[in-house]
Write a protein that holds these residues in place. Structure first.
Motif, PDB file in Angstrom:
ATOM      1  N   GLY A 160      13.833 -23.563  36.153  1.00  0.00           N
ATOM      2  CA  GLY A 160      13.069 -24.791  35.962  1.00  0.00           C
ATOM      3  C   GLY A 160      11.671 -24.499  35.472  1.00  0.00           C
ATOM      4  N   ASP A 161      11.049 -23.452  36.052  1.00  0.00           N
ATOM      5  CA  ASP A 161       9.723 -23.034  35.585  1.00  0.00           C
ATOM      6  C   ASP A 161       9.791 -22.550  34.136  1.00  0.00           C
ATOM      7  N   MET A 162      10.804 -21.753  33.831  1.00  0.00           N
ATOM      8  CA  MET A 162      10.916 -21.157  32.496  1.00  0.00           C
ATOM      9  C   MET A 162      11.151 -22.209  31.412  1.00  0.00           C
ATOM     10  N   LEU A 163      11.814 -23.305  31.801  1.00  0.00           N
ATOM     11  CA  LEU A 163      12.057 -24.375  30.840  1.00  0.00           C
ATOM     12  C   LEU A 163      10.992 -25.471  30.915  1.00  0.00           C
ATOM     13  N   GLY A 164      10.041 -25.305  31.833  1.00  0.00           N
ATOM     14  CA  GLY A 164       8.970 -26.292  31.942  1.00  0.00           C
ATOM     15  C   GLY A 164       9.432 -27.625  32.478  1.00  0.00           C
ATOM     16  N   ILE A 165      10.436 -27.625  33.348  1.00  0.00           N
ATOM     17  CA  ILE A 165      10.946 -28.867  33.930  1.00  0.00           C
ATOM     18  C   ILE A 165      10.097 -29.222  35.145  1.00  0.00           C
ATOM     19  N   PRO A 166       9.542 -30.424  35.205  1.00  0.00           N
ATOM     20  CA  PRO A 166       8.707 -30.806  36.342  1.00  0.00           C
ATOM     21  C   PRO A 166       9.441 -30.631  37.673  1.00  0.00           C
ATOM     22  N   GLN A 167       8.694 -30.248  38.691  1.00  0.00           N
ATOM     23  CA  GLN A 167       9.270 -29.930  39.997  1.00  0.00           C
ATOM     24  C   GLN A 167      10.121 -31.075  40.554  1.00  0.00           C
ATOM     25  N   ASP A 168       9.660 -32.300  40.387  1.00  0.00           N
ATOM     26  CA  ASP A 168      10.374 -33.432  40.988  1.00  0.00           C
ATOM     27  C   ASP A 168      11.558 -33.899  40.145  1.00  0.00           C
ATOM     28  N   GLU A 169      11.867 -33.180  39.054  1.00  0.00           N
ATOM     29  CA  GLU A 169      12.997 -33.563  38.200  1.00  0.00           C
ATOM     30  C   GLU A 169      14.100 -32.509  38.188  1.00  0.00           C
ATOM     31  N   ARG A 170      14.060 -31.571  39.142  1.00  0.00           N
ATOM     32  CA  ARG A 170      15.005 -30.444  39.109  1.00  0.00           C
ATOM     33  C   ARG A 170      16.267 -30.655  39.930  1.00  0.00           C
ATOM     34  N   GLU A 171      16.328 -31.714  40.686  1.00  0.00           N
ATOM     35  CA  GLU A 171      17.466 -31.913  41.591  1.00  0.00           C
ATOM     36  C   GLU A 171      18.824 -31.885  40.880  1.00  0.00           C
ATOM     37  N   PRO A 172      18.965 -32.465  39.673  1.00  0.00           N
ATOM     38  CA  PRO A 172      20.294 -32.470  39.038  1.00  0.00           C
ATOM     39  C   PRO A 172      20.716 -31.124  38.451  1.00  0.00           C
ATOM     40  N   LEU A 173      19.820 -30.145  38.342  1.00  0.00           N
ATOM     41  CA  LEU A 173      20.119 -28.945  37.567  1.00  0.00           C
ATOM     42  C   LEU A 173      21.347 -28.194  38.072  1.00  0.00           C
TER      43      LEU A 173
END
Length: 420
Positions: A160-173
């Motif tokens: 998530g960090d490497m792709l720049g995905i905001p912390q609060d948007e990672r639940e579906p990953l």
């Protein structure tokens, strides 16, 4: 060479003769190694009902990995029956792993800077801080799910960090990753197909929005892989010279990075801790001798490979293990069996955290060797080392639940009790 007792010969013969990847029992999914052993001993290039061959000897698997002229990784033909023209087909035939050169070479070259030793050193500090935060939370609870709360959380947060995905948007990953990779199982149910297609659609839409925002703003973090790949894409405003990625290629290879990084690392950490729980002497040894961590992780990879199966198609007529293989034939590279071949690994069913040499095939080899293998190793070394250092007691709190998949070996759930 390990040979089954004479009394076991009829059972071995029956197991070998009936083996079919499309008709796997629950018992096989829980513990495939006795079947692998039987195949390796009596029919190592096993022909299945659909005409494909299942390889269980180390040398045969290695030969296929190394000979990219004879054995193709391109899956455009092979994925069509299961995926038709769906988004699953679009994704898996666009991602790096299921392609041959020159496409494979071009994309891998663009990803290479992310996995250099210098880049990994920068990531290690981030991994250590993440693991410490997770262990602090675990200490407060006293009981966690090893997979959800630890093994899966590490790669999902890092990627998530490497792709720049905001912390609060990672639940579906993680759900997206499991759904997309679950569609690669030998037998695909309608529900798995629909779930996989929906996951690709949702992830594509999400990444498309993030990429569009980055391109509009012209701002990106040079430490993030997504920013680097956008700058190497043919739609970027400041695109330079050299190899380029189309937007579709960019999106699907970002999805691939999540899938590959999540699955490999989650299973590696979960399988490793399970092995240590089942071998308490090895756990004590590793806790007392952290200098053995490098070789221990290699042994965890060998004994319980995260990825159990690879596939190739013969480009031309060939001979493999003394068996004639016509052009167009499909082979299944059984990594899990190759990694327990006694001709390569003495006493292969014994956990030896100092085993050397240990030339396992958990990350494949040749041009398709896993690009992120050094990152996965580092994540596992940090996670396992800090877990053992923080807790003197690590034990099951309930019965663990295996993932039930043939291609990927790991756990869906593993409740553990921590203390000390």
């Amino acid at each position: 060479m390990i040979v089954l007792a004479a009394a076991d010969a009829p059972a071995m013969h029956a197991a070998v003769g009936a083996f079919d990847l499309k008709k796997l029992s629950k018992e096989f999914r829980e513990d495939p190694y006795p079947t692998y052993r039987a195949l390796r001993q009596s029919d190592p290039v096993h022909r299945m009902p659909d005409g494909s061959h299942f390889l269980t000897r180390y040398d045969d698997c290695l030969a296929v990995y190394r000979d990219t002229e004879t054995w193709s990784s391109d899956k455009k033909l092979d994925f069509r029956p299961n995926f038709s023209d769906s988004l699953l087909y679009e994704h898996h035939t666009t991602s790096l792993v299921f392609n041959d050169p020159p496409y494979h070479t071009r994309v891998r070259k663009l990803l290479a800077p992310v996995f250099t030793p210098r880049a990994l050193r920068a990531l290690q500090d981030r991994v250590e801080k993440l693991v410490d935060r997770l262990l602090e939370l675990a200490a407060g609870k006293g009981e966690i799910d090893l997979i959800t709360d630890f093994a899966a959380a590490i790669p999902v947060q890092l990627i998530g960090d490497m792709l720049g995905i905001p912390q609060d948007e990672r639940e579906p990953l993680r759900g997206w990753s499991l759904a997309i990779l679950g569609a690669l199982e030998p037998v695909l149910s309608p529900q798995q197909f629909d779930t996989g297609v929906s996951a690709v659609a949702d992830f594509k839409e999400y990444l498309n929005d993030i990429i569009a925002g980055r391109v509009r703003s012209g701002h990106g973090d040079p430490a993030e892989i997504l920013s680097k790949l956008i700058s190497a894409s043919d739609f970027a405003a400041d695109g330079g010279e050299g190899e380029r990625l189309s937007k579709l290629e960019l999106i699907h290879n970002c999805i691939f990075l999540l899938n590959a990084g999540h699955e490999t690392t989650t299973n590696l950490i979960g399988n490793a801790v399970d092995l240590l729980i089942r071998h308490p002497d090895a756990m004590r040894d590793l806790r007392d001798n952290s200098d053995a961590m490098d070789t221990a992780v290699e042994e965890f990879l060998r004994m319980e490979s995260s990825n159990q199966l690879g596939n190739r198609r013969a480009v031309s007529d060939t001979i493999l293990g003394g068996v004639d293989i016509p052009a167009g034939s499909y082979v299944h590279i059984c990594i899990g069996a190759a990694n327990r071949d006694p001709d390569q690994f003495p006493d292969p069913d014994r956990l030896d955290i100092r085993r050397q040499p240990n030339r396992h095939l958990a990350f494949a080899t040749g041009i398709h060797a896993c690009a992120g293998m050094s990152l996965a190793r580092m994540e596992a070394q940090v996670a396992i080392g800090r877990l053992l250092g923080r807790f003197a007691r690590i034990e099951p709190a309930a019965t663990p639940v295996r993932g039930g998949r043939a291609r990927f070996r790991g756990f869906n759930s593993y409740p553990v009790r921590l203390g000390g």
